[in-house]
Design an enzyme around this catalytic site. Sequence first.
Site, PDB file in Angstrom:
ATOM      1  N   ARG A  73       0.801  -1.212   0.000  1.00 20.36           N
ATOM      2  CA  ARG A  73       0.000   0.000   0.000  1.00 20.36           C
ATOM      3  C   ARG A  73       0.844   1.277   0.000  1.00 20.36           C
ATOM      4  NH1 ARG A  73      -2.953  -3.998   2.139  1.00 20.36           N
ATOM      5  NH2 ARG A  73      -0.918  -4.495   2.988  1.00 20.36           N
ATOM      6  N   THR A  74       1.801   1.351   0.933  1.00 20.52           N
ATOM      7  CA  THR A  74       2.537   2.607   1.091  1.00 20.52           C
ATOM      8  C   THR A  74       3.390   2.903  -0.139  1.00 20.52           C
ATOM      9  OG1 THR A  74       2.578   2.163   3.455  1.00 20.52           O
ATOM     10  CG2 THR A  74       4.028   3.901   2.669  1.00 20.52           C
ATOM     11  N   LYS A 101      24.374  -5.760  -1.747  1.00 17.81           N
ATOM     12  CA  LYS A 101      25.834  -5.953  -1.793  1.00 17.81           C
ATOM     13  C   LYS A 101      26.504  -5.345  -0.575  1.00 17.81           C
ATOM     14  CE  LYS A 101      25.812  -5.733  -6.838  1.00 17.81           C
ATOM     15  NZ  LYS A 101      26.153  -4.885  -7.972  1.00 17.81           N
ATOM     16  N   ARG A 123      11.377   3.980   3.774  1.00 18.46           N
ATOM     17  CA  ARG A 123      10.905   2.989   4.763  1.00 18.46           C
ATOM     18  C   ARG A 123      12.114   2.139   5.135  1.00 18.46           C
ATOM     19  NH1 ARG A 123       5.787  -0.835   4.689  1.00 18.46           N
ATOM     20  NH2 ARG A 123       4.971   1.150   5.400  1.00 18.46           N
ATOM     21  N   HIS A 151       4.974   6.191  11.592  1.00 14.22           N
ATOM     22  CA  HIS A 151       4.478   6.023  10.220  1.00 14.22           C
ATOM     23  C   HIS A 151       3.472   7.165  10.018  1.00 14.22           C
ATOM     24  CE1 HIS A 151       3.391   4.356   6.511  1.00 14.22           C
ATOM     25  NE2 HIS A 151       3.003   3.144   6.855  1.00 14.22           N
TER      26      HIS A 151
HETATM   27  N1  ASP Z   1       1.621  -1.470   6.928  1.00 13.55           N
HETATM   28  C1  ASP Z   1       1.799  -0.972   8.261  1.00 13.55           C
HETATM   29  C2  ASP Z   1       3.256  -0.654   8.548  1.00 13.55           C
HETATM   30  O1  ASP Z   1       4.054  -0.686   7.653  1.00 13.55           O
HETATM   31  C3  ASP Z   1       1.200  -1.856   9.287  1.00 13.55           C
HETATM   32  C4  ASP Z   1       1.776  -3.243   9.375  1.00 13.55           C
HETATM   33  O2  ASP Z   1       2.731  -3.580   8.692  1.00 13.55           O
HETATM   34  O3  ASP Z   1       1.235  -3.994  10.183  1.00 13.55           O
HETATM   35  O4  ASP Z   1       3.595  -0.357   9.664  1.00 13.55           O
END
Ligand code: ASP
Length: 332
Positions: A73-74, A101, A123, A151
Amino acid sequence: MAEVHPLIKSELLPPGPPERRHLISIADLTRDDVERLLGLARIFSRSLEREVKKLPTLRGRTVVNLFYESSTRTSSSFELAAKRLSADVMSIKATGSAVDKGESLKDTALTIGAYDPDVVVIRHPHIGAPGLVARYTAAHVVNAGDGTHQHPTQALLDLFTIEEELGGIEGLHVAIVGDVLHSRVARSNIQALTLMGARVTVVGPPPLIPRGIEVLGCEVSYSIDAIRAADVVYVLRMQRERMLEGANYVPSLREYSARWGVTADRVRAGQKVMHPGPMNRGVEIDPEVADAADALIERQVRAGLVVRMAVLYDLLTHGPVEVKVAEIEEVA
Ligand code: ASP
């Protein structure tokens, strides 16, 4: 003879508010910031109703998505958000890149910085990784999840979803249930919801509720029955990948779902149910609840796109917001 530099319109405007460079934590935001971002997201959601959904607003800007942890999703919504605003987008995943690497985050940041990106979305499994990228590049940095810490865009899209569905956030009662200990979503949401005037209760077994979490402004309950009193039940994923090997947070997943799973008999009719995804159906949430009309889970995903458009736009534009909003409305 010195060249005469023609005055451009923007130079005649009064200086805008100080530039906000990054979005690393909900703690970076004031209530006004959140309201402005949600307002922008509302405008962008209108652009999704048009046949041609692309806006020219960030033409010529470059957004780099740097993902060191899995994401559906993100990462997809940041990519689409940048594209819908006509920015150039580059998406790098740790697997298949020089990270495989052994390249350090600092060297990766310096490499990416050489392309002069305007925004780096990152991320990473380690807390503080976005701050490091901010130090080694000149880009605006957006934290798309750093370990168990924050987040912020998830919390903003959740606020947007709640506001759209329930008409406001102030005075609502939200129960956040499950693996709070390993959840950056829980931390960001407690801060964001309380900032906007909601009451938050975290609910779960004692080993999954961090001691002292009340300092963030929430209440704590160790009884699953506490979710019935809330307007919104926010279910967290059991984050098995973050659990220390050998630690017994819960006796077993079967036992967890029997005692803490959000099932149809534990929610009231009309209670809204949310989940940040990915869901473990049958563990923290029963499929019947996840697929019910009161579940807002797909709406959260849709909100993710417009909220991330708002965040990119907000970081990259300066000056009076009203002027910029008028610009978007013109093209919309
Ligand atoms: N997608 C969200 C996160 O990246 C929640 C999860 O992974 O549970 O934190």
